[in-house]
Design an enzyme around this catalytic site. Structure first.
Site, PDB file in Angstrom:
ATOM      1  N   LYS A  11       0.826  -1.213   0.000  1.00 40.34           N
ATOM      2  CA  LYS A  11       0.000   0.000   0.000  1.00 40.34           C
ATOM      3  C   LYS A  11       0.866   1.270   0.000  1.00 40.34           C
ATOM      4  O   LYS A  11       2.055   1.227   0.322  1.00 40.34           O
ATOM      5  CB  LYS A  11      -0.916  -0.026   1.230  1.00 40.34           C
ATOM      6  CG  LYS A  11      -1.944  -1.166   1.214  1.00 40.34           C
ATOM      7  CD  LYS A  11      -2.845  -1.094   2.452  1.00 40.34           C
ATOM      8  CE  LYS A  11      -3.871  -2.212   2.455  1.00 40.34           C
ATOM      9  NZ  LYS A  11      -4.785  -2.121   3.626  1.00 40.34           N
ATOM     10  N   TYR A  51     -12.332  -1.787  -3.380  1.00 41.75           N
ATOM     11  CA  TYR A  51     -12.822  -1.961  -2.012  1.00 41.75           C
ATOM     12  C   TYR A  51     -14.345  -1.807  -1.931  1.00 41.75           C
ATOM     13  O   TYR A  51     -14.867  -1.439  -0.882  1.00 41.75           O
ATOM     14  CB  TYR A  51     -12.131  -0.970  -1.075  1.00 41.75           C
ATOM     15  CG  TYR A  51     -10.759  -1.435  -0.594  1.00 41.75           C
ATOM     16  CD1 TYR A  51     -10.620  -2.604   0.160  1.00 41.75           C
ATOM     17  CD2 TYR A  51      -9.609  -0.702  -0.860  1.00 41.75           C
ATOM     18  CE1 TYR A  51      -9.385  -3.027   0.624  1.00 41.75           C
ATOM     19  CE2 TYR A  51      -8.363  -1.119  -0.400  1.00 41.75           C
ATOM     20  CZ  TYR A  51      -8.262  -2.280   0.345  1.00 41.75           C
ATOM     21  OH  TYR A  51      -7.033  -2.701   0.821  1.00 41.75           O
ATOM     22  N   ASN A 114      -1.601   0.028   7.214  1.00 45.53           N
ATOM     23  CA  ASN A 114      -1.148  -1.299   7.651  1.00 45.53           C
ATOM     24  C   ASN A 114      -0.327  -2.035   6.583  1.00 45.53           C
ATOM     25  O   ASN A 114      -0.225  -3.251   6.585  1.00 45.53           O
ATOM     26  CB  ASN A 114      -2.326  -2.132   8.161  1.00 45.53           C
ATOM     27  CG  ASN A 114      -3.378  -2.359   7.086  1.00 45.53           C
ATOM     28  OD1 ASN A 114      -3.209  -1.942   5.949  1.00 45.53           O
ATOM     29  ND2 ASN A 114      -4.453  -3.027   7.450  1.00 45.53           N
ATOM     30  N   HIS A 117      -2.077  -5.457   1.500  1.00 44.91           N
ATOM     31  CA  HIS A 117      -3.407  -6.046   1.300  1.00 44.91           C
ATOM     32  C   HIS A 117      -3.235  -7.502   0.909  1.00 44.91           C
ATOM     33  O   HIS A 117      -2.277  -7.854   0.224  1.00 44.91           O
ATOM     34  CB  HIS A 117      -4.160  -5.324   0.169  1.00 44.91           C
ATOM     35  CG  HIS A 117      -5.328  -6.127  -0.347  1.00 44.91           C
ATOM     36  ND1 HIS A 117      -6.542  -6.127   0.277  1.00 44.91           N
ATOM     37  CD2 HIS A 117      -5.421  -7.002  -1.381  1.00 44.91           C
ATOM     38  CE1 HIS A 117      -7.353  -6.971  -0.365  1.00 44.91           C
ATOM     39  NE2 HIS A 117      -6.693  -7.508  -1.383  1.00 44.91           N
ATOM     40  N   GLU A 128      -9.965 -10.232  -7.657  1.00 46.90           N
ATOM     41  CA  GLU A 128      -8.958  -9.190  -7.444  1.00 46.90           C
ATOM     42  C   GLU A 128      -7.782  -9.327  -8.410  1.00 46.90           C
ATOM     43  O   GLU A 128      -7.248  -8.328  -8.879  1.00 46.90           O
ATOM     44  CB  GLU A 128      -8.466  -9.231  -5.992  1.00 46.90           C
ATOM     45  CG  GLU A 128      -9.542  -8.777  -5.008  1.00 46.90           C
ATOM     46  CD  GLU A 128      -9.090  -8.828  -3.555  1.00 46.90           C
ATOM     47  OE1 GLU A 128      -9.905  -8.496  -2.674  1.00 46.90           O
ATOM     48  OE2 GLU A 128      -7.930  -9.189  -3.284  1.00 46.90           O
TER      49      GLU A 128
HETATM   50  P1  ATP Z   1      -7.044  -5.807   3.303  1.00 46.20           P
HETATM   51  O1  ATP Z   1      -8.382  -6.068   2.660  1.00 46.20           O
HETATM   52  O2  ATP Z   1      -6.460  -4.464   2.947  1.00 46.20           O
HETATM   53  O3  ATP Z   1      -6.083  -6.939   3.080  1.00 46.20           O
HETATM   54  P2  ATP Z   1      -8.051  -6.766   5.774  1.00 46.20           P
HETATM   55  O4  ATP Z   1      -8.725  -7.809   4.945  1.00 46.20           O
HETATM   56  O5  ATP Z   1      -7.154  -7.214   6.875  1.00 46.20           O
HETATM   57  O6  ATP Z   1      -7.213  -5.794   4.872  1.00 46.20           O
HETATM   58  P3  ATP Z   1     -10.500  -5.271   5.777  1.00 46.20           P
HETATM   59  O7  ATP Z   1     -11.517  -5.408   6.836  1.00 46.20           O
HETATM   60  O8  ATP Z   1     -10.754  -5.901   4.443  1.00 46.20           O
HETATM   61  O9  ATP Z   1      -9.109  -5.773   6.379  1.00 46.20           O
HETATM   62  O10 ATP Z   1     -10.241  -3.722   5.590  1.00 46.20           O
HETATM   63  C1  ATP Z   1      -9.647  -3.218   4.411  1.00 46.20           C
HETATM   64  C2  ATP Z   1      -8.687  -2.110   4.769  1.00 46.20           C
HETATM   65  O11 ATP Z   1      -9.430  -1.004   5.264  1.00 46.20           O
HETATM   66  C3  ATP Z   1      -7.722  -2.439   5.924  1.00 46.20           C
HETATM   67  O12 ATP Z   1      -6.592  -3.164   5.513  1.00 46.20           O
HETATM   68  C4  ATP Z   1      -7.357  -1.051   6.395  1.00 46.20           C
HETATM   69  O13 ATP Z   1      -6.376  -0.431   5.532  1.00 46.20           O
HETATM   70  C5  ATP Z   1      -8.687  -0.313   6.255  1.00 46.20           C
HETATM   71  N1  ATP Z   1      -9.440  -0.340   7.504  1.00 46.20           N
HETATM   72  C6  ATP Z   1     -10.072  -1.413   8.066  1.00 46.20           C
HETATM   73  N2  ATP Z   1     -10.679  -1.084   9.214  1.00 46.20           N
HETATM   74  C7  ATP Z   1     -10.440   0.237   9.390  1.00 46.20           C
HETATM   75  C8  ATP Z   1     -10.808   1.194  10.381  1.00 46.20           C
HETATM   76  N3  ATP Z   1     -11.541   0.841  11.434  1.00 46.20           N
HETATM   77  N4  ATP Z   1     -10.375   2.468  10.220  1.00 46.20           N
HETATM   78  C9  ATP Z   1      -9.637   2.838   9.150  1.00 46.20           C
HETATM   79  N5  ATP Z   1      -9.257   1.996   8.171  1.00 46.20           N
HETATM   80  C10 ATP Z   1      -9.655   0.713   8.291  1.00 46.20           C
HETATM   81 MG    MG Z   2      -9.891  -7.361   3.238  1.00 41.30          MG
END
Ligand code: ATP
Ligand code: MG
Length: 139
Positions: A11, A51, A114, A117, A128
């Site tokens: 990211k 997303y 974080n 992805h 994806e």
């Molecule tokens: P990713 O899909 O990016 O691999 P993930 O599957 O672990 O991550 P998801 O729940 O799909 O988590 O959330 C997608 C992304 O949205 C997260 O990786 C993070 O960057 C962002 N995100 C998730 N929760 C929050 C939150 N509470 N506040 C801000 N950003 C968030």
């Molecule tokens: Mg995710």
């Protein structure tokens, strides 16, 4: 266990902090095979499409702005059980809750910033991968 492919993204926060090489080393150390890799700057629309499952979430606006601010590295990783395996190497979404030794624990700055992805299931991985790569890039 089956050989799988998953979509991984480094990211903008991690690319911007110069962590691309460090994350690629972890990918190699975990013995993933990189099938395809490229850098991209996502448009706002692409980030929103990518997303789309999160469009009702309160963080959607912030997340899609963040994901389209600067370059990302998108990759297709292959390994046995690649989808779960890459999520294990990344660690939990929130770096504060991620297991020791994971990318998000060691390099992540916040739940939003974080670093990486990873796809979360077979069907989303296929979707994806096709979002960023054409068939001829995957042979
Ligand atoms: P990713 O899909 O990016 O691999 P993930 O599957 O672990 O991550 P998801 O729940 O799909 O988590 O959330 C997608 C992304 O949205 C997260 O990786 C993070 O960057 C962002 N995100 C998730 N929760 C929050 C939150 N509470 N506040 C801000 N950003 C968030
Ligand atoms: Mg995710």
């Amino acid at each position: 266990m089956a050989i799988e492919r998953t979509l991984a993204i480094i990211k903008p926060d991690a690319v911007g902090r110069g962590l691309t090489g460090e994350i690629l080393s972890r990918i190699h150390a975990a013995k993933f095979y990189i099938i395809a890799i490229k850098t991209r700057r996502l448009t706002r629309k692409e980030a929103e499409g990518f997303y789309a499952v999160h469009r009702e979430r309160p963080f959607f606006e912030e997340l899609t702005t963040f994901m389209s601010t600067s370059k990302v590295v998108v990759m297709v990783l292959e390994a046995e059980n690649a989808i779960a395996k890459w999520r294990e190497v990344m660690g939990a979404t929130d770096p504060a809750k991620a297991a020791p030794g994971t990318i998000r624990k060691e390099l992540g700055a916040s739940i939003q910033y974080n670093c990486t992805h990873g796809s979360d299931a077979t069907d989303t991985a296929a979707l994806e991968i096709s979002y960023f790569f054409s068939g001829s890039e995957l042979v």
